[in-house]
Motif scaffolding. Sequence first.
Motif, short mmCIF file in Angstrom:
data_model
loop_
_atom_site.label_atom_id
_atom_site.label_comp_id
_atom_site.label_asym_id
_atom_site.label_seq_id
_atom_site.Cartn_x
_atom_site.Cartn_y
_atom_site.Cartn_z
N LYS A 158 -3.51 9.27 2.18
CA LYS A 158 -2.70 8.49 2.12
C LYS A 158 -2.23 8.83 3.36
O LYS A 158 -1.91 9.78 4.46
CB LYS A 158 -1.00 7.74 1.63
N THR A 174 0.83 -1.40 -0.35
CA THR A 174 0.33 -0.10 0.31
C THR A 174 1.16 1.24 0.20
O THR A 174 0.41 2.17 -0.34
CB THR A 174 -0.55 0.26 1.62
N ASP A 175 2.22 1.12 0.95
CA ASP A 175 2.55 2.19 0.86
C ASP A 175 3.32 2.58 -0.46
O ASP A 175 4.52 4.29 -0.85
CB ASP A 175 3.45 2.72 2.08
N LEU A 197 -4.64 3.74 1.68
CA LEU A 197 -4.70 5.10 0.85
C LEU A 197 -5.90 4.96 -0.41
O LEU A 197 -6.69 4.26 -0.85
CB LEU A 197 -3.68 4.95 -0.94
#
Lengths: 199, 781
Positions: free
Chosen positions: B276, B25-26, B202
Motif C-alpha cells: 500500500k 483506499t487507505d 493498494l
Amino acid sequence: MKITGSHTFAVPRSIVWEAILDPEVLSRTLPGCEDMAPVGENQFRGKLKMKVGPVQGVFEGGVELLDLDPPNGYSLKMDGKGAPGFVNGTGSLRLEDADDGGTLLHYDIDARVGGRIAAVGQRLLDSSAKVLTRQGLQGLEAQLETRAASAAATETPATSQTAFAGRFAAGLARELWPYFAGGALVVLAIIAISLRACS
Amino acid sequence: MAGVLGTSIKRREDPALITGRGKYTDDLKVEGMAHAAIVRSPYAHARIRGIDASAAEALPGVLAVLTARDVAAAGIPGVVPVGWLLPDLKTPAHPMIAADTVRHVGDAVAVVVAEDRYIARDAADRVAVDYEPLDAVADVVAALEERAPAVHDEAPGNVAFDWEIGDREAVDAAFAQAASTVELDLRNNRLIPHAIEPRAVLASYDSSTGEMTIHMTSQNPHVHRLLMTLASLGMPEHKVRIVAPEVGGGVGSKIHHYADEAIVGLCSMKLDRPVKWTATRTETNLTDAHGRDHSTHCALALDADGRITGLKVETAAAMGAYLSTFAPAVPTYLYGTLMSGQYDIPAIHCHVIGVFTHTAPVDAYRGAGRPEATFVVERLMHLAGEATGLGPIEVRKRNFVPADAFPYQTQVALAYDSGNYGPAMDRALEMIGYDDVRGEQASRRSNGGRQIGIGFSSYIEACGLAPSAVVGSLGAQAGQWESADVRVHPTASVTVYTGSSSHGQGHETTFSQIVADRLGIAPEAVEVIHGDTDLVQFGMGTYGSRSAAVGGSAIARSVDKIIEKGKKIAAHLLEASAEDIEYEDGNFRVAGSPDRALGLGDVALQAYLAHNYPDDLEPGLSATSFYDPSNFTYPFGTHVCVVEVDTETGGIELLRYAAVDDVGNVINPMIVDGQLHGGLAQGIGQALWENAVYDDSGQLVTGSLMDYALPKIHNLIQFELDRTTTPCPHNPLGVKGVGEAGAIASPPAVVNAVVDALAPFGVTHIDMPLTPEKVWRAVNA
C-alpha cells in the motif's frame, strides 16, 4: 533567498574577526552539529542532525571560507544535502570599524534550498531567517560585551589585543554555542527554520 | 415512478460517508500488507550518478528498495504513457522510475517497501542518491527562449506540439478592416487540484494465480487498467482487477495514470504480497497533475456597430516535464474549440504551443481548457464593452448567437446543438438588481472610499466528453462513449452496472432516479454498481461533465431495451402482439384493453422462469448499451459578480454572486446546486487566491496548504443560483452536464468585477490571483 544586513558590535574588529573564523566556534555554535572537521585550508565538512517536531534528518555538507582578508572579511560557499532536501549558499561577511571602537558586520548571503524543505513553508523562511539572524547577532553582541568587560578587568593593559582575541574565541567556543556568529551559520540556520516549518 | 426526475432526493451515499463508514483506499487492510514510500528528486533537473540503498536496506523491517534497474530487470514496459495524441506530438518516454535523469522536483527515483509505513518513510530518507544538478526551467515563457535548458532531447526548443485551429488569413483581414480592436496579454495561473483524499493505491499480486487486484483512487478504473497493463506492468488485462472504492474527490487529478500506482504494482509483483502507498499532501502537490498555466496574447476586432469580426489567440501552454494522460487534448480540443463562446464570430484563429518545463505535468483539472478559453473570451468582451462604449451587457447581447440560429456552426469545429443566451443574462441582471448596483457604484465613485465593481461572464462549455465523431474529425485517435448494463432481477428490483465511476458526485442517487423514472419503479429498488473492472463491462469514467449526459444516456438506452424485451414477454404471456403492448407506470398493457395488463414483476419473474417461451425469445431481462453521443452538449449561462475593492489596501471583498446556468434537464436539483457551489468556490479560488509557484530553479514553493491558498468557507458568500432550461436535443435525457460550470464561468466574472471597480484608476487587467499586493500595485501604478 537573500539574507542581507548589518550589525554593530561594541568590541574591536579583531575580536569579532577571530570569533567568526574559529572552526571550534563554527562547530560548537551549531546545535546538532556532528563531526565538523577541517578538510583543507578554510574548508570544513560535517554532519548536521536536526530534529524539530516530527521532522528529522541529517544534512551532510561543508563550508568553505574564501578570499580571507583579515580582519576585513571573507566570502563563503556552503552546501548541504540530506533527506529533507538540499541547501546551497554563497555570500560574504565584511567587517569595518564603527564609531567609538566598535565593529560593523555586513552580511550578504544568497541561499538556495530544494526538495521537501523548499516545498513546505518556504514563504516563512525569509522572514524567519531574518528574525533568527537578528536574535543571534543581538545575543552574540551581549555576550561579546560581557566578555570584553570582564577580560578588560582581569587582564593587564599590556596584553595584546590579538592574544585577548584568541582567549576570547576559546571562551566563546566553550560557552556561547547557542549564538550564531557569522554568515555560514546563518545559512545553516535556514535549515533549522525549514525543518521547523515542515513540522 | 412519476415525479422522481427533477426531485431533490437526498444522496443515498451520504449516510455512510458522514458517519465515517465510507471505505477509502487507505482504510483498506489486508493480510500481509506491506507499505511503500517513494524516494523523490529534490532537484528540478539533474543527472543521477548513482544510488546507494545500503543504509535503507540495513534498517530492520525494510523488505526491498527498488530502482530503475529493477524495472528493467523485471522485463516490463515500465513507462507512463500519454493517452491522447496530436499530429506531430513529441512523446519522449516517461519512465516509471527515473533511470538517469530527473526532470522535476518529485520525480520518482526509488521506492522502499517495509513492514510499516513509518519504517518505509525513514528508510526512504536513507536512500543516498548522488545527483549532478543541471540547469532547469520552470516558466512556460522562459522555456521557449533560445538558450533555455532542454527538458527532453527529443523536443527541440521544449516544444511538445504546435497546433492551430481556425482561419488565420480571415482573422488578419478582419483586423485590417476593424473599426476598433482590443487586446490583452494574460497569464492563466497554474493550479494544484487538491482532492480532499490524496492519491492512494493498494496492489495485491498473487503469484499462484498470476492475478493482481489494485484498489486505487481512480475516476476511471478501466482506463487505468488499460494503461497500467499495456504500458507500465505488461500484465495481461484479464489478470488485473482495478477497484475504486470510495474516492474522496478528484477534480481531474485522479483521471490520469501516474508512475506511483504502477511502481506500487511492481513492488507487489516483486514481493508477492500486498503493498500500500498513500501520498502525503506535499507529495500530491509535487506529483498530481496541475492545471492551467498558460501565457496568452489575444485580441478582438469589432466593426463600427460593435459586432465582433475577428478573434485571434496565441497561447503557450505548459505541459510540465512529461506528457500526462490527457495533457495534449486539454489546451487544444478543449480550448481552441471553445473560442467562439456564446458569440457569432465570423473569423477565429487560435494557435497553441505545448511547452515542456521542469515542473509537475499539467493535465485536466476541473474545466480543463474551457476555463482558460472562457477567460480569454470574457476578458476580451469586457474590454470590448469599454472600448466601444456599449458596456458589458449590450456588447454581449449584440454578439450572442441568436436563439433562432441553432444548430450553430462555429468557426472552430464545434456545432452548438442548442442555446438561448439572452434569457439567462436577463435573469441574472434581474437577480442582481443591476441598476441599483450601478447606482451604488456611481455614488461610491463620487464620494471616494471602497469602490464597487460588477463583472460578467457569459460562458459556454462543451460537456459530455467526447463524441468520437467530433474529436476524431480533429485528429484525436480516441472517442469517449459510456456503457451501462441494466439487469432486472426476477423480483423486479434492478442493478445497474455503469462505467461512470463516481468519486463523490452522487451517481448512485441520480442514476437510480433515471432508472426509476423510466421503469416506473421506486428509486430504492435500484442499486448502482460502479468502479470495479471485474463487475463492470467497460467504462470511460467520470470527468468532463459527462456522467449524466453520456453515462446516464447509456443507462436510459438499456432501460429502453429492457422495456422492448418486456413487451415481447408480456405479449407472449397475454397472447397479444408485441406492437400492441404499451408500458406505463411499471405495467405492460394491451393497447385498448386496460384490463389485460401485467406488472414489471410478473414479466421479470416469467423472464427468468421461461418454461414455455417461444423459440425466438431468450430468457432473462437485462440489457447492455454502449452509448457514443453524436455531439458534445453545450451548457451555458451568465454569471454576475459584485465586489468591493479597498483601494488603500488592495483587499477585495465578494459582495454578491448570481449565477444563471442552463444545464438542460435536471435530474436532482440539490446535486446540481452542490456541483455549482463547488465549481464556483474553485473558480473564485483561482481568481483571488490559488497559485502554484515554482522558483526560477524549479523548486515548488507552494508544496503545502500553508503556502497554497485554497478558499475557505469564510472567504465565500452565499451564491444566488437560478436556471433556464434548454434541453439537449440529441441525448435521451435532455441533460447537458454541470460538474465544471462553476469553475469555468467564475474566474472572468470576478476579474471583470475588480477591473470594473478600478476603472477610474485606469486599471484594465490584473493577472490572477488578484492578491491585495497586485491590486494595490495596479491602483498605484
